[in-house]
Design a protein around this motif. Structure first.
Motif, PDB file in Angstrom:
ATOM      1  N   GLN A  80      14.104 -12.190  20.456  1.00  0.00           N
ATOM      2  CA  GLN A  80      14.324 -10.676  20.926  1.00  0.00           C
ATOM      3  C   GLN A  80      14.508  -9.984  19.623  1.00  0.00           C
ATOM      4  OE1 GLN A  80      16.986  -8.911  23.816  1.00  0.00           O
ATOM      5  NE2 GLN A  80      16.426  -6.847  23.460  1.00  0.00           N
ATOM      6  N   LEU A  81      13.980  -8.927  19.174  1.00  0.00           N
ATOM      7  CA  LEU A  81      14.120  -8.206  17.788  1.00  0.00           C
ATOM      8  C   LEU A  81      14.187  -7.014  18.036  1.00  0.00           C
ATOM      9  CD1 LEU A  81      13.714  -8.346  14.828  1.00  0.00           C
ATOM     10  CD2 LEU A  81      11.250  -7.931  15.071  1.00  0.00           C
ATOM     11  N   TYR A  82      15.161  -6.269  17.412  1.00  0.00           N
ATOM     12  CA  TYR A  82      15.438  -4.729  17.173  1.00  0.00           C
ATOM     13  C   TYR A  82      14.918  -4.530  15.797  1.00  0.00           C
ATOM     14  CZ  TYR A  82      18.745  -5.758  21.458  1.00  0.00           C
ATOM     15  OH  TYR A  82      19.068  -6.298  22.458  1.00  0.00           O
ATOM     16  N   LYS A  83      14.266  -3.226  15.767  1.00  0.00           N
ATOM     17  CA  LYS A  83      13.828  -2.818  14.589  1.00  0.00           C
ATOM     18  C   LYS A  83      13.969  -1.303  14.414  1.00  0.00           C
ATOM     19  CE  LYS A  83       9.429  -3.988  15.140  1.00  0.00           C
ATOM     20  NZ  LYS A  83       7.911  -4.097  14.679  1.00  0.00           N
ATOM     21  N   THR A  84      14.130  -0.910  13.145  1.00  0.00           N
ATOM     22  CA  THR A  84      14.614   0.461  12.854  1.00  0.00           C
ATOM     23  C   THR A  84      14.091   0.930  11.493  1.00  0.00           C
ATOM     24  OG1 THR A  84      15.933   2.357  13.119  1.00  0.00           O
ATOM     25  CG2 THR A  84      16.922   0.359  11.883  1.00  0.00           C
ATOM     26  N   THR A  85      13.845   1.997  11.006  1.00  0.00           N
ATOM     27  CA  THR A  85      13.313   2.555   9.864  1.00  0.00           C
ATOM     28  C   THR A  85      14.297   3.442   9.336  1.00  0.00           C
ATOM     29  OG1 THR A  85      11.125   1.807  10.250  1.00  0.00           O
ATOM     30  CG2 THR A  85      11.325   3.649   8.352  1.00  0.00           C
ATOM     31  N   PHE A  86      14.575   3.494   8.185  1.00  0.00           N
ATOM     32  CA  PHE A  86      15.706   4.617   7.575  1.00  0.00           C
ATOM     33  C   PHE A  86      14.888   5.271   6.405  1.00  0.00           C
ATOM     34  CE2 PHE A  86      18.953   1.360   9.111  1.00  0.00           C
ATOM     35  CZ  PHE A  86      19.264   2.143  10.124  1.00  0.00           C
ATOM     36  N   ASP A  87      15.165   6.571   6.040  1.00  0.00           N
ATOM     37  CA  ASP A  87      14.849   7.408   4.952  1.00  0.00           C
ATOM     38  C   ASP A  87      16.005   7.196   4.068  1.00  0.00           C
ATOM     39  OD1 ASP A  87      14.318   9.072   2.898  1.00  0.00           O
ATOM     40  OD2 ASP A  87      13.569  10.540   4.330  1.00  0.00           O
ATOM     41  N   THR A  88      16.092   6.186   3.284  1.00  0.00           N
ATOM     42  CA  THR A  88      17.440   5.533   2.626  1.00  0.00           C
ATOM     43  C   THR A  88      17.619   6.587   1.379  1.00  0.00           C
ATOM     44  OG1 THR A  88      16.896   3.310   3.320  1.00  0.00           O
ATOM     45  CG2 THR A  88      18.728   3.564   1.747  1.00  0.00           C
ATOM     46  N   GLN A  89      16.641   7.037   0.800  1.00  0.00           N
ATOM     47  CA  GLN A  89      16.979   7.835  -0.480  1.00  0.00           C
ATOM     48  C   GLN A  89      17.334   9.314   0.002  1.00  0.00           C
ATOM     49  OE1 GLN A  89      12.886   7.707  -2.147  1.00  0.00           O
ATOM     50  NE2 GLN A  89      13.616   5.913  -3.599  1.00  0.00           N
ATOM     51  N   ALA A  92      21.061   8.874   1.079  1.00  0.00           N
ATOM     52  CA  ALA A  92      21.897   8.536  -0.167  1.00  0.00           C
ATOM     53  C   ALA A  92      22.237   9.986  -0.914  1.00  0.00           C
ATOM     54  CB  ALA A  92      21.245   7.749  -1.221  1.00  0.00           C
ATOM     55  N   ALA A  93      21.030  10.807  -1.148  1.00  0.00           N
ATOM     56  CA  ALA A  93      21.341  12.088  -1.743  1.00  0.00           C
ATOM     57  C   ALA A  93      21.965  12.972  -0.807  1.00  0.00           C
ATOM     58  CB  ALA A  93      19.776  12.640  -1.819  1.00  0.00           C
ATOM     59  N   ASP A  94      22.103  12.832   0.580  1.00  0.00           N
ATOM     60  CA  ASP A  94      22.496  13.960   1.400  1.00  0.00           C
ATOM     61  C   ASP A  94      24.105  13.822   1.397  1.00  0.00           C
ATOM     62  OD1 ASP A  94      20.389  15.232   2.082  1.00  0.00           O
ATOM     63  OD2 ASP A  94      20.179  14.382   3.847  1.00  0.00           O
ATOM     64  N   ILE A  99      21.978   3.978  -3.658  1.00  0.00           N
ATOM     65  CA  ILE A  99      21.029   3.502  -2.572  1.00  0.00           C
ATOM     66  C   ILE A  99      21.657   2.207  -1.976  1.00  0.00           C
ATOM     67  CG2 ILE A  99      18.992   2.370  -2.717  1.00  0.00           C
ATOM     68  CD1 ILE A  99      18.523   5.265  -2.838  1.00  0.00           C
ATOM     69  N   GLU A 100      22.260   1.489  -2.705  1.00  0.00           N
ATOM     70  CA  GLU A 100      23.082   0.053  -2.150  1.00  0.00           C
ATOM     71  C   GLU A 100      24.049   0.517  -1.088  1.00  0.00           C
ATOM     72  OE1 GLU A 100      24.848  -4.062  -3.797  1.00  0.00           O
ATOM     73  OE2 GLU A 100      25.004  -2.136  -5.107  1.00  0.00           O
ATOM     74  N   MET A 101      24.850   1.674  -1.483  1.00  0.00           N
ATOM     75  CA  MET A 101      25.863   1.774  -0.597  1.00  0.00           C
ATOM     76  C   MET A 101      25.283   2.449   0.582  1.00  0.00           C
ATOM     77  SD  MET A 101      28.582   0.516  -1.334  1.00  0.00           S
ATOM     78  CE  MET A 101      29.689   1.427   0.064  1.00  0.00           C
ATOM     79  N   ALA A 102      24.231   3.372   0.368  1.00  0.00           N
ATOM     80  CA  ALA A 102      23.597   4.036   1.586  1.00  0.00           C
ATOM     81  C   ALA A 102      22.956   2.989   2.391  1.00  0.00           C
ATOM     82  CB  ALA A 102      22.644   4.813   1.257  1.00  0.00           C
TER      83      ALA A 102
END
Length: 442
Positions: A80-89, A92-94, A99-102
């Protein structure tokens, strides 16, 4: 050095990571060699598991390739796989993060949501022994206490790391032997990042000096872990016996601190949980004999050097600075009860600091309650001249925290009461007073 086998992983999970055989594991899988080997090993060991993959959208098509690799592997092996996508940049800016910590905050928050919603017990990550050594040197060059030199722990809250006894090379060889595909993150080769510079330029030199460098560092960090445990015991004894927590304000007595032979290290360990780094603690130590009122800051806390103590308290948003009160019960930043009544023949003054009596005909309702500010002055009871409130606070030995917490009650623009401390001479009850204004601080 351990041999990397499913049985070895099973033993490490039980002995080092405190993971029970019945635990449901959520495996963080990036697509790199370490996480792909980890997923394969855990499955071969018969663990109950699911995989979780984050696409941080930081490397364009390469990020999508990582996701496809993990997806294909899980589909082929009925995982079973859980997947997600993040707008990391953007995150991080908000949030003004690197980037690493975000990316770290995003993925662990998401992992925790899955844990809570789906009933998993433990998050398992692919951190290995080389990661731990790099963390040692990263903390060393930035400045740290003993804890920062112990490397990465096998268990931290609900996160387990069973690959720590193994090298990066062992893990890659395991992948090759078992025909496991993995993705190489090109950003790991960029030596503008300190960790990568250590990995590619510094540690290879040390390995050339000592061919057994990995094993030596594992032994060093194990010794430092023992040292940390002994130090923690000393710190905890001091904290239990000498440090006081009064409604969220941590009070460290300077005189007791300085009786300790190695009080600089002790203070660092006392302040470390509040985010104070070594350079800030060094500055605090330099001001231990200085004037009161000096402040020092971490991201979430501030430290105030008081006369006899160091006060540690959370950095809070500025709250309500003023409100109005009238006859009856008033609930606000301070809870106050006001009543007006005819002065009885047997009237006697209150001697309680939280209860005062004023001449009601000299006061105009509603009254203003506000924080004090520079320039405020009043005529303290028993005096015939005005006194600056700042001087009054000095006479009363107010700490900086006491001053920040000081509230006043005013009639018009005149102070009638420094809350809980002193009324103004001009509003006191006298023989000619006919009506009493009573104010009680709850």
């Amino acid at each position: 050095m351990y041999a990397i086998t499913p049985q070895a992983i099973q033993n490490i999970l039980a002995e080092k990571c405190q993971v029970a055989e019945t635990d449901k594991l959520l495996v963080a899988v990036s697509g790199g060699a370490d996480s792909m080997a980890l997923l394969h090993l855990l499955q071969k060991a018969g663990c109950q598991l699911a995989a979780a993959h984050c696409n941080f959208q930081l490397r364009g098509d390469a990020s999508d390739s990582d996701e496809h690799l993990v997806t294909d592997y899980c589909n082929a092996n009925a995982i079973q796989l859980y997947k997600t996508t993040f707008d990391t940049q953007r995150f991080a800016a908000d949030n003004k993060l690197s980037i690493e910590m975000a990316a770290r905050e995003l993925r662990y928050n998401w992992f925790q949501e899955i844990i809570n919603d789906e009933g998993y017990n433990t998050i398992v990550t692919g951190h290995h022994g080389n990661d731990s050594i790099e963390t040692f040197f990263l903390n060393l060059v930035r400045g740290t206490g003993v804890k920062g030199l112990t490397g990465i722990s096998f268990r931290n809250n609900n996160i387990a790391r069973p690959l720590l006894p193994f090298t990066r090379e062992q893990i890659e060889r395991y992948c090759e032997k078992n025909n496991l595909d993995w993705c190489h993150d090109a950003s790991n080769d960029d030596c503008r990042f300190i960790r990568n510079k250590l990995r590619h330029e510094v540690i290879p030199v040390l390995e050339s000096i000592n061919p057994a460098f990995f094993d030596t560092m594992q032994m060093n960090m194990a010794h430092l872990q023992d040292t940390e445990l002994m130090l923690e015991g000393e710190v905890e004894r001091f904290r239990t016996n000498e440090v006081v927590d009064e409604e969220g304000t941590v009070i460290i007595p300077i005189s007791k601190l300085k009786l300790y032979p190695y009080y600089a290290s002790l203070l660092f360990e006392l302040l470390r949980p509040y985010g104070f780094n070594s350079s800030v603690v060094k500055e605090v130590l330099e001001h231990l004999e200085g004037l009161s009122g000096k402040q020092f800051f971490s991201d979430s806390y501030r430290l105030i050097k008081d006369r006899h103590n160091l006060l540690v308290l959370p950095i809070e948003e500025i709250g309500v600075q003023h409100f109005w009160i009238e006859e009856g019960l008033n609930v606000g930043e301070q809870t106050l009860t006001i009543r007006v009544y005819e002065k009885p023949a047997d009237f006697s003054f209150s001697r309680k600091p939280e209860l005062i009596h004023l001449d009601a005909d000299l006061v105009d309702l509603p009254l203003l309650v506000r924080k004090w500010k520079q320039g405020d002055a009043f005529m303290p009871l028993g005096m015939k001249n005005f006194k600056k409130l700042s001087d009054f606070f000095i006479d009363e030995k107010y700490s900086l925290k006491d001053k920040e917490d000081a509230w006043l009650i005013l009639s018009g623009e005149n102070i009638v009461w420094v809350l809980g401390k002193r009324i103004d001479e001009r509003y006191k009850v006298m023989k000619r007073t006919k009506r009493i204004l009573e104010i009680q601080l709850q």
